[in-house]
Scaffold this active site. Structure first.
Site, short mmCIF file in Angstrom:
data_model
loop_
_atom_site.label_atom_id
_atom_site.label_comp_id
_atom_site.label_asym_id
_atom_site.label_seq_id
_atom_site.Cartn_x
_atom_site.Cartn_y
_atom_site.Cartn_z
N SER A 146 0.84 -1.20 0.00
CA SER A 146 0.00 0.00 0.00
C SER A 146 0.87 1.24 0.00
O SER A 146 2.02 1.21 0.48
CB SER A 146 -0.86 0.01 1.27
OG SER A 146 -1.47 1.27 1.43
N TYR A 158 -1.32 -0.58 10.24
CA TYR A 158 -1.60 -1.08 8.88
C TYR A 158 -0.37 -0.85 7.99
O TYR A 158 0.07 -1.77 7.28
CB TYR A 158 -2.82 -0.37 8.30
CG TYR A 158 -3.06 -0.66 6.84
CD1 TYR A 158 -3.47 -1.94 6.43
CD2 TYR A 158 -2.87 0.31 5.86
CE1 TYR A 158 -3.67 -2.22 5.07
CE2 TYR A 158 -3.08 0.04 4.52
CZ TYR A 158 -3.48 -1.23 4.13
OH TYR A 158 -3.67 -1.51 2.79
N1 NAP Z 1 -8.81 -0.60 -1.49
C1 NAP Z 1 -7.75 0.19 -1.31
O1 NAP Z 1 -7.86 1.43 -1.36
C2 NAP Z 1 -6.38 -0.44 -1.07
C3 NAP Z 1 -5.26 0.41 -1.12
C4 NAP Z 1 -3.99 -0.15 -0.92
C5 NAP Z 1 -3.85 -1.50 -0.67
N2 NAP Z 1 -4.96 -2.30 -0.62
C6 NAP Z 1 -4.73 -3.73 -0.35
O2 NAP Z 1 -5.28 -4.48 -1.42
C7 NAP Z 1 -5.62 -5.78 -0.96
C8 NAP Z 1 -7.03 -6.13 -1.44
O3 NAP Z 1 -7.95 -5.30 -0.74
P1 NAP Z 1 -9.26 -4.75 -1.43
O4 NAP Z 1 -9.09 -3.30 -1.59
O5 NAP Z 1 -9.61 -5.58 -2.60
O6 NAP Z 1 -10.31 -4.93 -0.22
P2 NAP Z 1 -11.39 -6.08 0.05
O7 NAP Z 1 -12.45 -6.01 -0.99
O8 NAP Z 1 -11.78 -5.90 1.47
O9 NAP Z 1 -10.58 -7.45 -0.12
C9 NAP Z 1 -9.88 -8.07 0.92
C10 NAP Z 1 -10.10 -9.57 0.80
O10 NAP Z 1 -9.27 -10.24 1.75
C11 NAP Z 1 -9.99 -11.36 2.25
N3 NAP Z 1 -9.46 -11.70 3.58
C12 NAP Z 1 -9.38 -10.89 4.65
N4 NAP Z 1 -8.88 -11.56 5.70
C13 NAP Z 1 -8.65 -12.83 5.29
C14 NAP Z 1 -8.17 -14.00 5.94
N5 NAP Z 1 -7.84 -14.00 7.25
N6 NAP Z 1 -8.06 -15.13 5.22
C15 NAP Z 1 -8.41 -15.15 3.91
N7 NAP Z 1 -8.88 -14.08 3.23
C16 NAP Z 1 -9.01 -12.93 3.93
C17 NAP Z 1 -11.45 -10.85 2.34
O11 NAP Z 1 -12.38 -11.92 2.30
P3 NAP Z 1 -13.04 -12.51 3.64
O12 NAP Z 1 -13.45 -11.35 4.48
O13 NAP Z 1 -14.18 -13.32 3.14
O14 NAP Z 1 -11.99 -13.34 4.28
C18 NAP Z 1 -11.54 -10.00 1.08
O15 NAP Z 1 -12.00 -10.76 -0.02
C19 NAP Z 1 -5.50 -5.75 0.57
O16 NAP Z 1 -4.30 -6.40 0.94
C20 NAP Z 1 -5.44 -4.27 0.88
O17 NAP Z 1 -4.72 -4.00 2.06
C21 NAP Z 1 -6.22 -1.81 -0.82
#
Ligand code: NAP
Length: 254
Positions: A146, A158
């Site tokens: 991130s 985080y």
């Molecule tokens: N969105 C942003 O602005 C942003 C910015 C920078 C980085 N990121 C990073 O991008 C990545 C994807 O996030 P996203 O934005 O797509 O958000 P998201 O839609 O919340 O996706 C996160 C996914 O991780 C899964 N997850 C969480 N805990 C888990 C566990 N213990 N075991 C297995 N699966 C797990 C969740 O599914 P379940 O809850 O069903 O387990 C969910 O499908 C993350 O690492 C996040 O930190 C996001």
């Protein structure tokens, strides 16, 4: 340089929603089979249904070593080899169970532990469980970091849990390089249409984050997914041990 055309097996943690699901769509469009890992079976099944039979749901809580081992055993039995591993599971902790306490140290311990488990441990456990299964040569390992890893994230928990993935990726790239496996990290800025903010993003904060970009927009999950897809391609075979920022210039390259 000709790209191989054989369909690949692509394992995507967090593949049921957001960036992971967008990545699954990219790989599916290219004819690859995806294994989608997350805790919520229904989210995985919804995603797999959308992907028209090319995706296999694999429910697991990747903070638990036994679950990671079970997922790896399922993948090994069904597919044998993993061509691409995308570690997208993670989050800022706001969707995890809260600990209501007036004790600031107990609260800090909870915040840091939740973030470490959610962002660092999920990626490390799945990667360690599958590292001997990675296609050699040609395997690809990808991590989601991130912009926060460069800037901080408020409490720092985080941000630090994402920054921890950088040296892990460097060490892994060094270990797996002789096998012809590349390891890279993608670090997004703000991305719309994910579950990441859990409804906590205000219009003012969103406007402020967009104003920091040079492109005057937030990323869509597809922006990040296309970068992951390219890093997993044959064309990116000499890129390893790198952190690729995808943030519209909100944070300058380094
Ligand atoms: N969105 C942003 O602005 C942003 C910015 C920078 C980085 N990121 C990073 O991008 C990545 C994807 O996030 P996203 O934005 O797509 O958000 P998201 O839609 O919340 O996706 C996160 C996914 O991780 C899964 N997850 C969480 N805990 C888990 C566990 N213990 N075991 C297995 N699966 C797990 C969740 O599914 P379940 O809850 O069903 O387990 C969910 O499908 C993350 O690492 C996040 O930190 C996001």
């Amino acid at each position: 340089m000709t790209a191989p055309t054989t369909p690949r097996t692509v394992v995507i943690s967090g593949g049921g929603t957001g960036i992971g699901l967008a990545a699954a769509r990219c790989f599916a469009r290219g004819g690859d089979t995806t294994v989608l890992i997350g805790r919520r079976r229904e989210a995985l099944e919804r995603a797999a249904a959308e992907l028209d039979g090319s995706a296999v749901p694999c429910p697991a809580d990747l903070t638990e070593p036994d679950d990671a081992a079970r997922a790896a055993a399922f993948i090994a039995e069904r597919f044998g080899t993993v061509d691409v591993l995308v570690n997208s599971a993670g989050g800022n902790g706001c969707l995890e169970p809260r600990r209501d306490t007036a004790d600031p140290l107990a609260s800090a311990a909870h915040d840091w532990t939740v973030n470490f488990r959610l962002n660092t441990l999920t990626a490390v456990l799945l990667t360690e469980a599958l590292r001997d299964r990675l296609a050699s040569p040609g395997g690809r390992v990808l991590f989601l970091s991130s912009i926060a890893a460069y800037r901080g994230s408020g409490s720092g928990a985080y941000a630090a849990s994402k920054a921890a993935l950088h040296p892990y990726a460097f060490d892994l790239a060094r270990a797996l390089g002789p096998r012809g496996v590349t390891v890279n990290v993608v670090a997004p800025g703000v991305v719309d249409d994910t579950e990441f903010f859990g409804g906590a993003m205000t219009a003012e904060r969103h406007d402020r984050l967009v104003a920091e970009t040079l492109t005057r927009r937030a990323a869509e999950p597809g922006d990040i997914a296309e970068t992951l897809h390219w890093l997993a391609s044959h064309a990116a075979g000499h890129i390893t041990s790198q952190i690729i920022q995808v943030n519209g210039g909100a944070e300058r390259g380094r």
